[in-house]
Design a protein around this motif. Structure first.
Motif, short mmCIF file in Angstrom:
data_model
loop_
_atom_site.label_atom_id
_atom_site.label_comp_id
_atom_site.label_asym_id
_atom_site.label_seq_id
_atom_site.Cartn_x
_atom_site.Cartn_y
_atom_site.Cartn_z
N SER A 137 -13.63 2.43 3.38
CA SER A 137 -14.24 2.76 2.09
C SER A 137 -14.69 4.22 2.05
N ALA A 138 -15.22 4.70 3.17
CA ALA A 138 -15.71 6.08 3.23
C ALA A 138 -14.58 7.09 3.33
N PHE A 139 -13.48 6.71 4.02
CA PHE A 139 -12.34 7.61 4.24
C PHE A 139 -11.04 6.93 3.80
N PRO A 140 -10.91 6.59 2.53
CA PRO A 140 -9.73 5.84 2.09
C PRO A 140 -8.42 6.58 2.32
N GLU A 141 -8.46 7.90 2.30
CA GLU A 141 -7.24 8.69 2.48
C GLU A 141 -6.72 8.67 3.92
N VAL A 145 -6.83 5.81 6.01
CA VAL A 145 -6.52 4.46 6.50
C VAL A 145 -5.27 3.94 5.79
N GLU A 146 -4.25 3.60 6.58
CA GLU A 146 -2.98 3.15 6.02
C GLU A 146 -2.89 1.63 5.87
N ARG A 147 -3.48 0.91 6.78
CA ARG A 147 -3.53 -0.55 6.73
C ARG A 147 -4.87 -0.99 7.29
N LEU A 148 -5.41 -2.08 6.74
CA LEU A 148 -6.69 -2.59 7.18
C LEU A 148 -6.59 -4.10 7.36
N VAL A 149 -6.95 -4.57 8.55
CA VAL A 149 -6.97 -6.00 8.84
C VAL A 149 -8.37 -6.35 9.35
N ALA A 150 -9.07 -7.22 8.64
CA ALA A 150 -10.41 -7.64 9.04
C ALA A 150 -10.40 -9.14 9.33
N ILE A 151 -10.68 -9.48 10.57
CA ILE A 151 -10.73 -10.88 10.98
C ILE A 151 -12.17 -11.35 10.79
N GLU A 152 -12.41 -12.13 9.75
CA GLU A 152 -13.75 -12.63 9.44
C GLU A 152 -14.77 -11.49 9.50
N GLY A 153 -14.49 -10.40 8.80
CA GLY A 153 -15.30 -9.20 8.89
C GLY A 153 -16.13 -8.88 7.66
N LEU A 154 -16.23 -9.82 6.71
CA LEU A 154 -16.99 -9.55 5.49
C LEU A 154 -18.46 -9.94 5.61
N GLY A 155 -18.83 -10.53 6.72
CA GLY A 155 -20.24 -10.91 6.89
C GLY A 155 -20.57 -12.23 6.22
N PRO A 156 -21.86 -12.49 6.01
CA PRO A 156 -22.30 -13.77 5.44
C PRO A 156 -21.73 -14.03 4.05
N ALA A 157 -21.62 -15.29 3.71
CA ALA A 157 -21.14 -15.70 2.39
C ALA A 157 -22.10 -15.24 1.30
N PRO A 158 -21.62 -15.08 0.06
CA PRO A 158 -22.48 -14.61 -1.03
C PRO A 158 -23.75 -15.43 -1.20
N ASP A 159 -23.67 -16.76 -1.08
CA ASP A 159 -24.87 -17.57 -1.27
C ASP A 159 -25.91 -17.31 -0.20
N ILE A 215 -11.64 0.98 -1.27
CA ILE A 215 -10.58 0.95 -0.26
C ILE A 215 -9.22 1.00 -0.96
N GLU A 216 -8.39 1.93 -0.56
CA GLU A 216 -7.11 2.14 -1.25
C GLU A 216 -5.92 1.48 -0.57
N CYS A 217 -6.01 1.21 0.70
CA CYS A 217 -4.84 0.71 1.44
C CYS A 217 -4.70 -0.81 1.32
N PRO A 218 -3.50 -1.33 1.60
CA PRO A 218 -3.34 -2.79 1.68
C PRO A 218 -4.31 -3.36 2.71
N THR A 219 -5.00 -4.43 2.33
CA THR A 219 -6.04 -5.03 3.16
C THR A 219 -5.74 -6.50 3.37
N PHE A 220 -5.88 -6.94 4.61
CA PHE A 220 -5.64 -8.34 4.95
C PHE A 220 -6.92 -8.92 5.53
N ARG A 239 -8.91 -3.64 -4.17
CA ARG A 239 -7.78 -3.24 -5.00
C ARG A 239 -6.51 -3.97 -4.62
N ASP A 240 -6.31 -4.14 -3.32
CA ASP A 240 -5.04 -4.69 -2.81
C ASP A 240 -5.34 -5.50 -1.56
N ALA A 241 -5.81 -6.73 -1.77
CA ALA A 241 -6.21 -7.57 -0.63
C ALA A 241 -5.52 -8.92 -0.67
N MET A 242 -5.20 -9.41 0.52
CA MET A 242 -4.63 -10.74 0.67
C MET A 242 -5.45 -11.49 1.71
#
Length: 287
Positions: A111-115, A117-131, A229-234, A256-259
């Protein structure tokens, strides 16, 4: 080509990383989770190194990296370390893969340096659920701060456990992670220990890395961070994990572009529980 142990400086800290593959190849950085170490990628990095220069850092306070003298491990300091590692390695572009805490670090760097990062893969990296986060944000700030101080003091009073043998520590890890293969458990244990006294072993991570800060980004800030984040994100998740599915709870929609990729038969440690199918997916996602 065998892996190479290297070091770089982040402020006053000397931080360790392992490098696999050709030094002239495109770069791929693998970021481990909390209370872990860079050798957790050893079953994956050699395969990835056929295509990329794979860089596996030990986060501050983990593995063979220095501990933070303050004992305070906030997410922004880890992101700063990653930025310094990318600069130290002379990388103009990078692919990032992170697990849990490492995934959170990778997301914030992207997010800080979108230019960069070409690909981003986060394995359970979003932290706690919204609730869970909404529940936490309903707690008055002063109370949150007081609870954090109480927690920090309890952590600092805690005496890290010592083990009389590697086998004793291996048994402890095996009991904690019953789904892991025995050879994986032993590997993680051997590389996760250091001598604390003659004949006694202790986990390498600084015991003070436990816990979280009293204040986090608010809902709108988190969503803006993901949207930058500008790159494809998984976003990789285990179907048997405690973590909330970001496709169902709405978080993935803010990228923007997440699966979201769900792995059956896997918990929080997708890359350990389902190593071969995870690696096959990863190779596809990184190209």
């Amino acid at each position: 080509m065998s892996a190479r142990s290297k070091f770089f400086s982040s402020g006053e800290l000397r931080l360790h990383y392992r490098e696999h593959g050709s030094e002239n190849a495109e770069a791929l950085v693998l970021l481990h989770g909390g209370m872990d170490h860079c050798r957790n990628w050893d079953f994956i990095a050699p395969v990835l190194a056929r295509r990329w220069k794979v860089i596996c850092p030990d986060l501050r306070g983990h593995g063979d990296s220095n501990a933070d003298p303050s004992g305070i491990y906030e997410i922004d300091r880890y992101v700063l370390d990653l930025a310094r590692l990318v600069d130290h390695a002379g990388l103009s572009k990078v692919r990032l893969v992170g697990h849990s805490l490492g995934g959170n670090i990778a997301i914030r760097y992207a997010s800080a340096f979108p230019e960069r990062v070409e690909r981003l893969v986060a394995i359970e990296g979003l932290g706690p659920a919204p609730d869970k986060l909404e529940e936490r944000e309903r707690v008055p700030p002063g109370r949150r701060l007081r609870e954090w101080i109480d927690e920090r003091q309890a952590i600092e009073r805690r005496v890290p456990r010592d083990y009389a043998s590697v086998e004793e520590a291996t048994a402890r890890m095996s009991a904690q992670f019953p789904s892991f293969a025995p050879e994986l458990v032993r590997h993680l244990t051997i590389h996760g220990l250091r001598l604390s006294a003659p004949g006694m072993w202790r986990w390498k991570f600084d015991n003070r890395v436990r816990g979280e800060g009293p204040f986090e980004l608010g809902k709108a800030e988190r969503e803006a961070l993901w949207a930058a984040i500008e790159c494809p994100t998984f976003l990789i998740y285990g179907a048997e994990s405690w973590a909330s599915d970001p496709a169902k709870d709405g978080r993935a929609a803010h990228f923007r572009d997440a699966m979201v990729v769900m792995h059956e038969g896997a918990g929080h440690w997708v890359h350990h529980d389902r190593c071969e199918p995870f690696l096959a997916d990863l190779l596809t996602q990184l190209d």
